[in-house]
Every structure is written in C-alpha cells, then in structure tokens.
Write an enzyme that holds these catalytic residues in place. Structure first.
Site, PDB file in Angstrom:
ATOM      1  N   ASP B  51       0.863  -1.109   0.004  1.00  0.00           N
ATOM      2  CA  ASP B  51       0.107   0.130   0.000  1.00  0.00           C
ATOM      3  C   ASP B  51       0.767   1.276  -0.048  1.00  0.00           C
ATOM      4  O   ASP B  51       1.906   1.274   0.697  1.00  0.00           O
ATOM      5  CB  ASP B  51      -0.701   0.031   1.394  1.00  0.00           C
ATOM      6  CG  ASP B  51      -2.148  -0.654   1.154  1.00  0.00           C
ATOM      7  OD1 ASP B  51      -2.662  -1.028  -0.065  1.00  0.00           O
ATOM      8  OD2 ASP B  51      -2.826  -0.923   2.144  1.00  0.00           O
ATOM      9  N   LYS B  72      -4.195   2.934  -2.631  1.00  0.00           N
ATOM     10  CA  LYS B  72      -4.384   4.273  -2.374  1.00  0.00           C
ATOM     11  C   LYS B  72      -3.836   5.137  -1.184  1.00  0.00           C
ATOM     12  O   LYS B  72      -3.639   4.250  -0.388  1.00  0.00           O
ATOM     13  CB  LYS B  72      -5.898   4.698  -2.683  1.00  0.00           C
ATOM     14  CG  LYS B  72      -6.761   3.691  -2.235  1.00  0.00           C
ATOM     15  CD  LYS B  72      -8.170   3.896  -2.676  1.00  0.00           C
ATOM     16  CE  LYS B  72      -8.949   2.611  -2.688  1.00  0.00           C
ATOM     17  NZ  LYS B  72     -10.134   3.072  -3.259  1.00  0.00           N
ATOM     18  N   MET B 176     -10.816   6.846   9.077  1.00  0.00           N
ATOM     19  CA  MET B 176     -11.086   7.487   7.646  1.00  0.00           C
ATOM     20  C   MET B 176     -12.326   8.279   7.631  1.00  0.00           C
ATOM     21  O   MET B 176     -13.201   8.573   6.862  1.00  0.00           O
ATOM     22  CB  MET B 176     -11.656   6.402   6.454  1.00  0.00           C
ATOM     23  CG  MET B 176     -10.401   5.444   6.347  1.00  0.00           C
ATOM     24  SD  MET B 176     -10.664   4.180   5.107  1.00  0.00           S
ATOM     25  CE  MET B 176     -10.989   2.672   6.164  1.00  0.00           C
TER      26      MET B 176
END
Lengths: 267, 267
Positions: B51, B72, B176
């Site tokens: 990642d 991402k 997040m």
C-alpha cells in the site's frame, strides 16, 4: 512503481530497550503473532510477569530472564490485581527492563487501567506495546473480514452479552462470554436480530488446538453449552451477516459435542 | 510460580514460508509493529505488493524482493482494486511467495474481501496474517485503554461518521473520517451524546511525525477542519468518556492551526 529491495539490508536496526516497565500484548497465542517490538523487548527483559493465558512457547523469546506467572485463567487460580500492581512497581525499582506480558492486546479488556494507574502513582516510566487482539486473529484464521463495504462498516467488540443493539447487519465480536452463550443469543434476538443470524465460535485462536464451529443465533440457544468447549480455553464469538457464507464451511456447533467427548476421553 | 528462561534458547524456530499469497497486516506504520510472522514472511517473499500508506522503512524486512507499490493514499494516486486483484493472481502463477502488505490489519476496513474472492476464484492458496489495527496502536500511544470496567465495556470501530448510536458512555473509534469531523460531532450530539464528550485525534499513529490533539464533541464542530491535519496523513478519532482524564494532557485541537502553519511553512 516497481523496485528491488537491496540484498544487503537484513532488518531495521533497533536499540536496546530503555529502562522501565513494558505492558506488552502477546497476541492471541501463537509465538510468532507477537509484534517484532514485543519480541525484542522480551529478549532484553530482566524479568517478565506473564498471564496464565499466555502460551508457554511465547516465552522462548526470553533468554536468561526471570519468569513469573501471574493473572488468571478462566475461573482457575488468579493473582489479585492489586498484588500484580505491587509486583510491577517493586520490580521497576530492582530491575532495568520489566515486562508485563498480557494476552491479546494489553488495552482491550485486559484491566490495564489498574496497572497504568499504579505505575503512574509510583512515578515509574512505562510504555505500552500493542498486540493482536483475539477478534482480529480469529478473523484472519477464518479468512473473513468482520466488515465489508456491502454488509457492515461497523465492528463492535464487547464483553457484555447483550450490548450489540443494532440489527442493521453490522458485526459484533464477543469476548469472555463462553459461559453466557444462550444469554448472548436471547438478548440479540430480543433486540431485533434475526434468529437466523450467523454465528462463528472459535476456541484457542491461533494455537494448534484451535477449533471453530458455526451456528445461527437460534441454535446458540440450544444444547448444553458448557459441554461444547474445553475447560479454561478462551472462546471468541462472532455474530453478523458477514459470516453467512462461512457458515456452510464450518463444523456445526451441534456436532461439537462429539468433538468434546473425543477430546475429553483423550485427556 | 517463578522460573528462569534457559540462556541457550534464542527464539522459536520457524520453517520457510509455504508457496502462496499472504495478505499481511503491516500494522500502523512503525516497522517494528508488524508481527514476527509478518516480518519473516516478508524476508522470504519473492514479490511484495504494498500500500502507498505503508511507511517505507517497513520494506527493510525484505531482501532482494521485487517491490510493487499499489493501492491508495487519501485521495491521491490509486491502482484500481480490480487491477490489484489481477496482479496478485498473476504473481501467484509466476512466483512462489507473494505478499500483499496492507496498512493496519488486512481485514479491518481494508477491502480484503475483494482480494480474497479473486484468490479463491483463481484457486490460489492464500493465508492471512493479522496486523495491529490503528485504533489499538493509537490507544497504546495514548496510554489509554478504550474500555475500562467502570466506564465502557464496549468498543465500536467504524468508518461511518454517524454510526455510534449509544450515549451510554461506551467508546467509539472512527477510521477514515478526517474530512467528516463536523459530521461525526453533529451526528453524535444529535444521537444524545453530551456536547462535552471528550475526543482524541491522532495523526500518523506510531510514526516519528505522529501528532495528537484533544477536544470535546462541541469543539469538533468549530474551526476549519481541513487545516488541522497534513495532506494524506491518516487520522484516527477516539470518542468517549474514558478519554476525560487524557484530555487535560493533550494539545487542544483549537491550537492545531498553529502547528499546521509551522509544518506548512517548513515543507
């Protein structure tokens, strides 16, 4: 972006552990599921206070270290928390690197607050090294994410049989409820969960003796629960729609009685 | 019970990793917060897909390994999930030990289900190695258990700003939601949480650039949120009564604007 790691690099460099008390998460049981940081501090430790729940192979990380068993194991012998706190503070005055090795993650249902309070009160320098909590290790063994974008974007970890109050397909993982399984089922159904909701149960996660079973909430109500599992082995209970597909691949809980009898006979 | 670990034992013995694909949790960022199992498999790997969120020092565990960056990073470049799935399956046919290194725990909000489905469909042997999820690493850094016997015996992990619907002193940790902080506050207050509920925010957990701030739900509503944090750095948001005492020791979120300006000027 593509590259090749240099062949010369072996592993990141680390200094010897600073003096102080380390509350270290041992992870679920397997010796190699401790963090690298945890294993390195164990190797540097002068004295290690370890939970009775810790698998003994974990202590192979220590070398020439004084080992003291403390803590409890599902209803069996236990050192009182007050006595453990005192032992940690006393050891910090006598030794350089003191380790308190706790099962799973030290801060998840591990009564760490009491040890932290005692160390702060005594002005002892301490650090916390996280560990793999059983819910995550059980998910990895099951190869089933507890959350998926479609079915659940919320995971609840709890020790309270009736605390997961949402029937909206989210996932709950229960710790330390092996003697309250029918209470878990009754409460969740009363709160609106479908009686058909999938349940996965895993005993002795990550150890060679690991066993797992599947059922529905409704089936969790049936049977003589204390005959499903071995004495003193921890059990984690995973409940939610995300487990629907896995259910077909697991031994039905109803058959666990047979396993149990075989294991009992062998022991 | 007291004993001394033998001086001869160095560490538990392990065999080389079996051929297959390994979904490995890298942990929160620090290279030594990966598990021993994860680090050993990285050392054996022929190719590692990692990642963009992984701290690069982690890759020092690899030696002579092909490294491919995928995935991402908070709104920046991303390989499509479909393409990552295909890369894993293709690599499994070409190499012996293939690693997919994911931030935190691979099964907690990591879209692992899609990779698992692709590997199973292609009949590829795979294993999952759990990792320290950010919520636990942040708790260890903060030295604050998210659950205590007195205040909360339930911990909820979620990516949904409004999903923690209990105001009964339990703890929620949000992943997040750095661009939805005021939504978190608004929803929780609307659901009955006191506007005075303590909130801890931690950026870049476990890395040298880690920063943490404290506020109340009410204060989380104020200010220009996107100016609090650095671009692309992950932020974890911890909400609950258990954080009341810690709040006094943390930099107020309201002051983070100053930190931000200094950091911006330096970069």
């Amino acid at each position: 972006m593509e590259q090749i790691a240099p062949r010369t690099v072996k592993s990141p460099k680390f200094n010897r552990a600073l003096p102080g008390v380390y509350l270290i998460g041992a992870g679920p049981g397997a010796a190699d599921l401790i963090t690298v940081r945890g294993a390195r501090i164990l190797a540097d430790a002068d004295i290690v206070f370890y939970d009775a729940l810790i698998d003994i192979s974990m202590l192979a990380w220590c070398s020439g270290t004084k080992l003291v068993q403390v803590g409890k194991r599902c209803g069996a012998h236990s050192s009182s928390q007050h006595f453990i706190n005192k032992q940690l503070v006393d050891a910090a005055r006598k030794y350089s690197v003191v380790v308190r090795l706790k099962g799973g993650d030290p801060l998840i249902f591990g009564r760490a607050q009491e040890e932290i309070d005692a160390l702060e009160k005594a002005n002892v320098r301490y650090e916390i090294v996280p560990g793999i909590t059983t819910a995550l290790a059980a998910s990895a063994e099951l190869k089933q994410p507890p959350t998926t974008r479609e079915l659940s974007r919320t995971l609840t970890l709890t020790t309270l049989p009736g605390r997961c109050t949402h029937a909206d397909h989210k996932t709950a993982i229960f710790y330390m409820v092996r003697d309250q399984l029918s209470e878990v089922a009754t409460t969740l159904i009363a709160q609106g969960h479908s009686a058909d909701t999938p349940v996965c149960l895993m005993e002795s996660v990550s150890l060679p003796v690991q066993r797992s079973f599947g059922c529905t909430l409704n089936e969790l109500l049936l049977g003589d629960i204390q005959h499903h599992f071995l004495d003193r082995q921890p059990v984690v209970v995973m409940v939610g729609e995300v487990y629907r597909k896995k259910l077909q691949t697991l031994t039905p809980l109803i058959d666990s009685q047979i396993h149990f009898n075989v294991l009992q006979a062998a022991s």
